[in-house]
Scaffold this motif. Structure first.
Motif, PDB file in Angstrom:
ATOM      1  N   VAL A  31     -17.376 -43.549  47.514  1.00  0.00           N
ATOM      2  CA  VAL A  31     -18.436 -43.505  46.498  1.00  0.00           C
ATOM      3  C   VAL A  31     -17.821 -43.247  45.126  1.00  0.00           C
ATOM      4  O   VAL A  31     -18.148 -43.932  44.137  1.00  0.00           O
ATOM      5  CB  VAL A  31     -19.495 -42.428  46.835  1.00  0.00           C
ATOM      6  CG1 VAL A  31     -20.399 -42.146  45.648  1.00  0.00           C
ATOM      7  CG2 VAL A  31     -20.320 -42.857  48.050  1.00  0.00           C
ATOM      8  N   LEU A  32     -16.908 -42.288  45.047  1.00  0.00           N
ATOM      9  CA  LEU A  32     -16.254 -41.998  43.768  1.00  0.00           C
ATOM     10  C   LEU A  32     -15.428 -43.187  43.289  1.00  0.00           C
ATOM     11  O   LEU A  32     -15.431 -43.504  42.100  1.00  0.00           O
ATOM     12  CB  LEU A  32     -15.387 -40.748  43.893  1.00  0.00           C
ATOM     13  CG  LEU A  32     -16.162 -39.443  44.022  1.00  0.00           C
ATOM     14  CD1 LEU A  32     -15.227 -38.299  44.404  1.00  0.00           C
ATOM     15  CD2 LEU A  32     -16.926 -39.120  42.754  1.00  0.00           C
ATOM     16  N   LEU A  69     -21.841 -36.287  39.780  1.00  0.00           N
ATOM     17  CA  LEU A  69     -22.646 -37.441  39.360  1.00  0.00           C
ATOM     18  C   LEU A  69     -23.960 -36.922  38.802  1.00  0.00           C
ATOM     19  O   LEU A  69     -24.399 -35.824  39.150  1.00  0.00           O
ATOM     20  CB  LEU A  69     -22.949 -38.372  40.543  1.00  0.00           C
ATOM     21  CG  LEU A  69     -21.796 -39.078  41.238  1.00  0.00           C
ATOM     22  CD1 LEU A  69     -22.316 -39.855  42.441  1.00  0.00           C
ATOM     23  CD2 LEU A  69     -21.064 -40.010  40.289  1.00  0.00           C
ATOM     24  N   ARG A  70     -24.583 -37.722  37.964  1.00  0.00           N
ATOM     25  CA  ARG A  70     -25.937 -37.417  37.500  1.00  0.00           C
ATOM     26  C   ARG A  70     -26.792 -38.661  37.744  1.00  0.00           C
ATOM     27  O   ARG A  70     -26.300 -39.781  37.731  1.00  0.00           O
ATOM     28  CB  ARG A  70     -25.946 -37.008  36.038  1.00  0.00           C
ATOM     29  CG  ARG A  70     -25.714 -38.132  35.065  1.00  0.00           C
ATOM     30  CD  ARG A  70     -25.788 -37.660  33.602  1.00  0.00           C
ATOM     31  NE  ARG A  70     -25.793 -38.782  32.701  1.00  0.00           N
ATOM     32  CZ  ARG A  70     -24.743 -39.485  32.340  1.00  0.00           C
ATOM     33  NH1 ARG A  70     -23.557 -39.184  32.811  1.00  0.00           N
ATOM     34  NH2 ARG A  70     -24.853 -40.510  31.515  1.00  0.00           N
ATOM     35  N   LEU A  87     -21.041 -40.914  36.512  1.00  0.00           N
ATOM     36  CA  LEU A  87     -20.092 -39.815  36.540  1.00  0.00           C
ATOM     37  C   LEU A  87     -20.341 -38.829  35.403  1.00  0.00           C
ATOM     38  O   LEU A  87     -20.661 -39.235  34.288  1.00  0.00           O
ATOM     39  CB  LEU A  87     -18.665 -40.354  36.416  1.00  0.00           C
ATOM     40  CG  LEU A  87     -18.127 -41.064  37.648  1.00  0.00           C
ATOM     41  CD1 LEU A  87     -16.969 -41.975  37.271  1.00  0.00           C
ATOM     42  CD2 LEU A  87     -17.711 -40.049  38.701  1.00  0.00           C
ATOM     43  N   THR A  88     -20.189 -37.565  35.707  1.00  0.00           N
ATOM     44  CA  THR A  88     -20.213 -36.509  34.690  1.00  0.00           C
ATOM     45  C   THR A  88     -18.760 -36.230  34.289  1.00  0.00           C
ATOM     46  O   THR A  88     -17.817 -36.777  34.884  1.00  0.00           O
ATOM     47  CB  THR A  88     -20.831 -35.227  35.262  1.00  0.00           C
ATOM     48  OG1 THR A  88     -19.987 -34.768  36.324  1.00  0.00           O
ATOM     49  CG2 THR A  88     -22.254 -35.456  35.771  1.00  0.00           C
ATOM     50  N   ASP A  93     -13.088 -35.930  35.878  1.00  0.00           N
ATOM     51  CA  ASP A  93     -11.856 -35.157  36.015  1.00  0.00           C
ATOM     52  C   ASP A  93     -11.170 -35.370  37.367  1.00  0.00           C
ATOM     53  O   ASP A  93     -10.010 -34.999  37.546  1.00  0.00           O
ATOM     54  CB  ASP A  93     -12.118 -33.668  35.796  1.00  0.00           C
ATOM     55  CG  ASP A  93     -12.251 -33.302  34.327  1.00  0.00           C
ATOM     56  OD1 ASP A  93     -11.909 -34.133  33.458  1.00  0.00           O
ATOM     57  OD2 ASP A  93     -12.705 -32.176  34.043  1.00  0.00           O
ATOM     58  N   LEU A  94     -11.857 -35.982  38.322  1.00  0.00           N
ATOM     59  CA  LEU A  94     -11.247 -36.303  39.618  1.00  0.00           C
ATOM     60  C   LEU A  94     -10.450 -37.610  39.587  1.00  0.00           C
ATOM     61  O   LEU A  94      -9.767 -37.941  40.552  1.00  0.00           O
ATOM     62  CB  LEU A  94     -12.326 -36.409  40.706  1.00  0.00           C
ATOM     63  CG  LEU A  94     -12.902 -35.089  41.189  1.00  0.00           C
ATOM     64  CD1 LEU A  94     -14.092 -35.341  42.106  1.00  0.00           C
ATOM     65  CD2 LEU A  94     -11.844 -34.262  41.900  1.00  0.00           C
ATOM     66  N   TYR A  95     -10.506 -38.340  38.485  1.00  0.00           N
ATOM     67  CA  TYR A  95      -9.826 -39.638  38.422  1.00  0.00           C
ATOM     68  C   TYR A  95      -8.338 -39.552  38.766  1.00  0.00           C
ATOM     69  O   TYR A  95      -7.858 -40.343  39.589  1.00  0.00           O
ATOM     70  CB  TYR A  95     -10.044 -40.289  37.057  1.00  0.00           C
ATOM     71  CG  TYR A  95      -9.552 -41.716  37.009  1.00  0.00           C
ATOM     72  CD1 TYR A  95     -10.165 -42.701  37.779  1.00  0.00           C
ATOM     73  CD2 TYR A  95      -8.477 -42.073  36.212  1.00  0.00           C
ATOM     74  CE1 TYR A  95      -9.720 -44.008  37.742  1.00  0.00           C
ATOM     75  CE2 TYR A  95      -8.023 -43.381  36.169  1.00  0.00           C
ATOM     76  CZ  TYR A  95      -8.646 -44.352  36.939  1.00  0.00           C
ATOM     77  OH  TYR A  95      -8.200 -45.640  36.908  1.00  0.00           O
ATOM     78  N   PRO A  96      -7.584 -38.606  38.204  1.00  0.00           N
ATOM     79  CA  PRO A  96      -6.161 -38.548  38.580  1.00  0.00           C
ATOM     80  C   PRO A  96      -5.950 -38.340  40.083  1.00  0.00           C
ATOM     81  O   PRO A  96      -4.990 -38.854  40.652  1.00  0.00           O
ATOM     82  CB  PRO A  96      -5.620 -37.363  37.781  1.00  0.00           C
ATOM     83  CG  PRO A  96      -6.559 -37.220  36.634  1.00  0.00           C
ATOM     84  CD  PRO A  96      -7.908 -37.632  37.155  1.00  0.00           C
TER      85      PRO A  96
END
Length: 159
Positions: A31-32, A69-70, A87-88, A93-96
């Motif tokens: 999902v991310l 998420l919003r 994404l919030t 900030d989880l991208y890396p």
């Protein structure tokens, strides 16, 4: 978690464990992945990930509840109102982390043909790489160049 460098310190508030409680499941990462690719709608996420409807609904609800998420309402002409998922800052900030997982998978799990997706810098087209640096700017090559020390939340086990 029983790490030698934390002997005598409480680890019941482990940041890794708490993070995995939220994102440590296959469907959540998928999902991310799609959210980072710009997919915002339930039906699109379901079609791309192949997640069962109830599983996807539960993962999206959890990601919204955790603030990654919003929901943003939208309405197609002649249709009922639905929600998009965006994404919030906390989620971005989880991208890396996702890029690190992708690079590891590209190195060790890709087919003989190579990785299915390459990440490039939008401005110049160069491949994107992840690097660790200390706050003084020195590159950190790996775990042997890191010394874990108890943080302010470590607490004292002897108490």
């Amino acid at each position: 978690m029983n790490l030698p460098f934390l002997v005598g310190f409480r680890v019941d508030n482990c940041s890794i464990e708490r993070t995995l409680d939220i994102v440590g499941e296959k469907w959540t990462f998928l999902v991310l992945r799609e959210a980072f690719s710009g997919v915002r709608r339930f039906a699109d996420m379901q079609a791309i990930t192949g997640a069962p409807r109830q599983v996807l609904s539960a993962r999206l609800t959890r990601l919204v509840d955790e603030g990654l998420l919003r929901k943003e309402p939208y309405r197609e002409p002649g249709q009922r109102q639905r929600d998009e998922y965006r994404l919030t800052d906390k989620g971005r900030d989880l991208y890396p982390l996702l890029v690190a997982l992708m690079h590891w998978g590209d190195k060790y799990m890709a087919d003989a043909e190579g990785p299915p997706v390459l990440l490039t810098h939008r401005d110049c087209g160069a491949p994107v790489e992840l690097h660790f640096h200390c706050t003084e700017g020195h590159e950190v090559a790996g775990p042997r160049e890191v010394t874990p020390v108890p943080g302010s939340g470590a607490g004292d086990r002897s108490a």
